[in-house]
Design an enzyme around this catalytic site. Structure first.
Site, short mmCIF file in Angstrom:
data_model
loop_
_atom_site.label_atom_id
_atom_site.label_comp_id
_atom_site.label_asym_id
_atom_site.label_seq_id
_atom_site.Cartn_x
_atom_site.Cartn_y
_atom_site.Cartn_z
N ASP A 101 84.12 19.27 -18.77
CA ASP A 101 84.43 18.33 -19.85
C ASP A 101 85.68 18.85 -20.57
O ASP A 101 86.79 18.63 -20.10
CB ASP A 101 83.19 18.22 -20.74
CG ASP A 101 83.32 17.19 -21.84
OD1 ASP A 101 83.83 16.10 -21.57
OD2 ASP A 101 82.89 17.47 -22.97
N LYS A 129 85.63 15.38 -15.94
CA LYS A 129 86.19 14.44 -16.93
C LYS A 129 87.54 14.97 -17.38
O LYS A 129 87.66 15.55 -18.47
CB LYS A 129 85.30 14.42 -18.19
CG LYS A 129 84.08 13.55 -18.16
CD LYS A 129 83.48 13.52 -19.58
CE LYS A 129 82.01 13.30 -19.58
NZ LYS A 129 81.41 13.44 -20.93
N ASP A 157 71.74 16.55 -19.21
CA ASP A 157 70.83 16.09 -20.26
C ASP A 157 71.58 15.44 -21.41
O ASP A 157 72.79 15.59 -21.58
CB ASP A 157 70.05 17.28 -20.83
CG ASP A 157 70.92 18.15 -21.73
OD1 ASP A 157 72.01 18.58 -21.26
OD2 ASP A 157 70.55 18.38 -22.89
P1 IMP Z 1 82.88 21.97 -21.44
O1 IMP Z 1 82.87 23.42 -21.80
O2 IMP Z 1 83.31 21.10 -22.61
O3 IMP Z 1 83.65 21.65 -20.18
O4 IMP Z 1 81.40 21.54 -21.27
C1 IMP Z 1 80.66 21.80 -20.20
C2 IMP Z 1 79.21 21.51 -20.51
O5 IMP Z 1 79.02 20.45 -21.44
C3 IMP Z 1 78.57 21.04 -19.24
O6 IMP Z 1 78.10 22.14 -18.48
C4 IMP Z 1 77.47 20.16 -19.74
O7 IMP Z 1 76.31 20.93 -19.97
C5 IMP Z 1 77.95 19.62 -21.06
N1 IMP Z 1 78.46 18.23 -20.91
C6 IMP Z 1 79.73 17.80 -20.98
N2 IMP Z 1 79.83 16.48 -20.76
C7 IMP Z 1 78.56 16.05 -20.55
C8 IMP Z 1 77.99 14.76 -20.25
O8 IMP Z 1 78.64 13.72 -20.10
N3 IMP Z 1 76.63 14.74 -20.09
C9 IMP Z 1 75.85 15.85 -20.21
N4 IMP Z 1 76.35 17.06 -20.48
C10 IMP Z 1 77.69 17.17 -20.65
#
Ligand code: IMP
Ligand code: MG
Length: 177
Positions: A101, A129, A157
Site C-alpha cells: 500500500d 496499490k 482484513d
Molecule cells: P503499507 O506499509 O502501507 O504498504 O501497508 C501494508 C499493510 O497494510 C498490508 O500488509 C496490509 O496488512 C495493510 N493494508 C493495506 N491496504 C489494505 C487493504 O486494502 N486491505 C487490507 N489491508 C490493507
C-alpha cells in the site's frame, strides 16, 4: 458493509500459479520465504505449494510487523514484533505480503534483511496499490494491481474481519462498526 468480489478463487489460483513460475525461474534452491503476518498467511500457504509443484523447496518463516491496528490507515512507522526469523546471512530472502500500500512495511522488511546480511532480498505481493506509495518501493513479484480501494479476504482484513474469505473483495462502508 457491502462486499463486492474483486477476484474469485479461480482467478487467484491462476495468478498464484503464474507467480510461482516466475519466482521459480529466478531463485536458488536454498530460498528463505518470510511471510508477513497476519495478512499473508493464506497467500503463503498457496504460494509454497505452487512452488513445490515446480521443485522449489524453500524454508518458510513468518515475521510480524507493527501495523494498522484497527485503522485503515498506516501509522507510517514500522517495527518488528517478536524475534527475527533465524539464519538470514548469505540467504536469498523472498518477503511475501498480502498487499503493498504505502510501501512502508515492505521497505522496512527489505532493509531489515539487507542489514542482516541477506545475499539478496526480493518481495512478492498478491496485491499492489502503486497509487498509494509514500516511499519508493517496487515489489519484484505482483499478483494483481489494484486501484485505491480497500480490499478484504484471502488473508486481508478490515479490523480483523473477513480474513477467512476464499476470494478477494472490495468493501465499502465505514470500518470499526
Ligand atoms: P503499507 O506499509 O502501507 O504498504 O501497508 C501494508 C499493510 O497494510 C498490508 O500488509 C496490509 O496488512 C495493510 N493494508 C493495506 N491496504 C489494505 C487493504 O486494502 N486491505 C487490507 N489491508 C490493507
Ligand atoms: Mg499486513
Amino acid at each position: 458493509m457491502t462486499l463486492t468480489v474483486l477476484h474469485d478463487e479461480h482467478a487467484i489460483a491462476g495468478r498464484v500459479a503464474d507467480l510461482a513460475q516466475r519466482i521459480a525461474a529466478s531463485v536458488p534452491a536454498d530460498l528463505l520465504i518470510v511471510g508477513v503476518l497476519k495478512g499473508a498467511f493464506v497467500f503463503v500457504a498457496d504460494l509454497v505449494r505452487a512452488l513445490d509443484r515446480l521443485g522449489v523447496t524453500p524454508e518458510v518463516e513468518f515475521m510480524r510487523l507493527s501495523s494498522y491496528g484497527r485503522s485503515r490507515e498506516s501509522a507510517g512507522s514500522v517495527r518488528l514484533l517478536g524475534e527475527p526469523p533465524a539464519a538470514i546471512s548469505g540467504r536469498t530472502v523472498l518477503v511475501v505480503d498480502d498487499i503493498a500500500d504505502t510501501g512502508v512495511s515492505l521497505d522496512f522488511a527489505r532493509r531489515f534483511f539487507a542489514e542482516r546480511g541477506a545475499a539478496r532480498v526480493m518481495t512478492c505481493v498478491l496485491l499492489d496499490k502503486p497509487s498509494r506509495r509514500r516511499v519508493a518501493f517496487v515489489p519484484e513479484f505482483v499478483g494483481f494491481a489494484v486501484a485505491d480501494v480497500f480490499v478484504v479476504g484471502y488473508g486481508l482484513d478490515d479490523a480483523e474481519r473477513y480474513r477467512h474469505l476464499p476470494y478477494l473483495a472490495t468493501v465499502d462502508g465505514d470500518a470499526n462498526r
